[in-house]
Design a protein around this motif. Structure first.
Motif, PDB file in Angstrom:
ATOM      1  N   ALA A 176      26.321 -24.910  61.305  1.00  0.00           N
ATOM      2  CA  ALA A 176      25.451 -25.804  60.692  1.00  0.00           C
ATOM      3  C   ALA A 176      25.600 -25.387  59.958  1.00  0.00           C
TER       4      ALA A 176
ATOM      5  N   LYS B  81      19.191 -27.274  60.666  1.00  0.00           N
ATOM      6  CA  LYS B  81      19.699 -28.122  61.394  1.00  0.00           C
ATOM      7  C   LYS B  81      20.464 -27.624  62.392  1.00  0.00           C
TER       8      LYS B  81
ATOM      9  N   PHE C 138      19.403 -29.605  65.664  1.00  0.00           N
ATOM     10  CA  PHE C 138      20.756 -30.339  65.669  1.00  0.00           C
ATOM     11  C   PHE C 138      21.614 -30.589  65.961  1.00  0.00           C
TER      12      PHE C 138
ATOM     13  N   TRP D  91      16.423 -31.903  67.285  1.00  0.00           N
ATOM     14  CA  TRP D  91      16.026 -32.688  66.353  1.00  0.00           C
ATOM     15  C   TRP D  91      14.751 -32.013  66.073  1.00  0.00           C
TER      16      TRP D  91
ATOM     17  N   ASP E 274      13.912 -29.006  65.161  1.00  0.00           N
ATOM     18  CA  ASP E 274      13.980 -28.031  63.602  1.00  0.00           C
ATOM     19  C   ASP E 274      12.908 -28.224  62.471  1.00  0.00           C
TER      20      ASP E 274
END
Length: 550
Positions: free
Chosen positions: A147, A151, A154, A302, A305
């Protein structure tokens, strides 16, 4: 701290690799959770040599056995993952999981081969636990290292979906087989089909995982010669890192684990075993709640983050601890309203000399629980009736009070041995009649189950799960350096989820059986979740912007 390394841009191929990792993990969880979903049938198939209460506790202990060894799998496979690579370790854990699950589907019952049946069953559970112990840390590490910065929550949240997806897949397969062949055939032989199907899923998973590439962070670390030659010593033999491992356990994973297993497993056990809801209906209700709540894993990942992992996880633990008791009371009223009404209008009390009451757990199936107190409590436990305990004078005969009706216990000592069985049957018939007259049902009436409300309550329980579980992978990955990340993050995760979470159904059911209070077992997750909230607030530092190449 920001990521000092050159940013890694995730392209279409990387996303396919991450998806492949997630699909493989779903199938591992499917294999592992088949057992938990079929605990009641496993009891009758493999633990029929002991009394019913002991058999169910044994079945839950065998379920927990797979969790007991998960930390050992985490250490063994975590070390391999840090030395050998994430991809190769994936393949080994998948093969072990799939083959051990397939063997359970072929295993003869207790009636056919005696004690060898539960012995082999537990051995297969241990293999599954070792394999799963090596699975999660690798999957979470692998995805996080693919990643881009900003992110990770997520991306790793998709790994968090896999456990729920595996449970939901197991429930759907069980429901499909049950519907196709009928409940009687399913209890007889059809329960084996979901286990046997896993061999096909194993083939698909291995094919997928053979296509995986190694993670960029691990590949870079190896190319630069910065790997650890002794990941176990570096992870647990040096206080700065060991302190982080302990904080991750107490301040994150212990509370996360009990919330996870209360919301997705203990709720199912409670519906089937305590509230006597038809198993097929209970599976449908749980599956719908899981389906509705699953997108929130990604949402919380999400959001983490942006706001951090710690506040979301600890808020989920706190909400769960504060609302479990009212939610499970509401679940009783919605799923079995006749039981709730009877408990309120005609509470049951066992009045007995405490010395006359045994802890009815018999590992070898030889003990006889024939005192007046034991006979009363054994019958009430099998009937799923909650009761209170009141002490009576020493040496007195137990009395069962159902509302305003008093039923004297059975005096075993006053009866000839030849007359005891008939007297016991007659006494149990009288107690059953008193319970029926007071409105206690023998099982939940499916037509009276408030399905929307039950699904709503189950959804809320799983919603808490999504809060604590969605960001946890990113939180753990960010706590440890690349060279020992697989090993270091795997151990606190699997002690938390394997021991604190995995033993929850067994511990909670034993607490209920000992006290007679169907809600008493909830104290276990409530206390653990509150300890995690306190420890997390005081000692956990959020690292959402940590450099994963360090």
């Amino acid at each position: 701290m920001t990521d000092a390394a050159e940013p890694h841009t995730v392209d279409r191929r990387d996303r396919l690799v991450i998806l492949a990792s997630s699909v493989g993990t779903v199938i591992e969880w499917y294999d592992f959770y088949l057992y938990g979903s079929l605990a009641a049938i496993i009891t009758s198939q493999f633990f029929s040599g002991v009394n019913e209460t002991t058999g169910y506790v044994f079945a839950l202990m065998a379920f927990a056995a797979g969790f007991a060894v998960r930390p050992f799998g985490a250490v063994f496979f975590g070390r391999l993952g840090d030395l050998w690579g994430r991809k190769n370790t994936f393949l080994v854990t998948m093969l072990l999981m799939g083959l051990s699950t397939f063997v359970v589907g072929l295993l003869p019952s207790y009636a056919a081969i005696g004690v060898a049946a539960p012995a082999v069953l537990i051995a297969m559970r241990l293999v599954q636990g070792l394999a799963l112990g090596g699975e999660y840390g690798g999957a979470a590490t692998y995805v996080a290292e693919h990643a881009p910065p900003g992110k990770r929550g997520f991306f790793t949240s998709f790994i968090q979906i896999t456990a729920t997806a595996g449970l939901m897949l197991s429930l759907l397969v069980i429901l499909g087989v049950r519907t196709a062949i009928g409940e009687d055939a399913f209890k007889d032989w059809g329960w084996r089909v979901p286990f046997l199907v896993s061999i096909l899923l194993l083939g698909v998973s291995l094919w997928i995982r053979l296509k995986l590439a190694e993670s960029p962070a691990f590949a870079r670390m190896k190319a630069e010669g910065k790997g650890s030659a002794t990941p176990l010593r570096d992870s647990f033999g040096k206080w700065p890192n060991l302190k982080l491992v302990l904080l991750a356990l107490v301040g994150l994973t212990a509370g996360q684990a009990v919330v996870w297993y209360t919301g997705q497993f203990y709720a199912l056990f409670f519906l089937e075993k305590t509230l006597k809801v038809e198993p097929a209906l209970a599976n449908i209700l749980i599956a719908v709640a899981l389906l509705l709540a699953t997108p929130f894993f990604v949402f919380w990942g999400w959001l983490s983050d942006r706001v951090g992992r710690k506040p979301i996880i600890l808020t989920g633990c706190l909400l769960a601890a504060l609302t479990y008791f009212p939610l499970f009371h509401a679940l009783t009223e919605a799923a079995n309203p006749r039981l709730a009404a009877a408990s309120a209008s005609a509470p049951v009390v066992v009045v007995a000399d405490p010395a006359d009451c045994s802890f009815q757990f018999d590992p070898v199936g030889k003990a006889k629980f024939n005192s007046s107190c034991d006979l009363a409590k054994s019958y009430l436990a099998k009937a799923g009736v909650t009761y209170a305990n009141t002490a009576s004078p020493k040496g007195s005969l137990a009395v069962v009070r159902v509302g305003g009706t008093l039923l004297p216990g059975l005096d075993r000592a006053a009866l000839p041995a030849a007359d005891f069985s008939a007297a016991k049957a007659a006494w149990e018939t009288s107690l059953g009649a008193a319970l029926t007259a007071a409105g206690y049902p023998t099982k939940a009436d499916s037509t009276l189950v408030n399905r929307p409300l039950v699904i709503g309550i189950l959804f809320l329980l799983v919603f808490y799960v999504t809060m604590v579980y969605g960001p946890i992978a990113a939180a753990l990955v960010e706590m440890f350096p690349t060279r020992i990340r697989y090993t270091s993050m795997s151990l606190p995760y699997h002690i938390g989820n394997g021991w604190f979470g995995g033993f929850l159904p067994t511990t909670a059911f034993a607490m209920v059986a000992a006290t007679g209070n169907i809600y008493y077992g909830l104290w276990y997750p409530v206390v653990v979740a509150l300890v995690t909230v306190v420890a997390g607030v005081l000692f956990i530092r959020d690292r959402k912007d940590a450099d994963l190449h360090a």
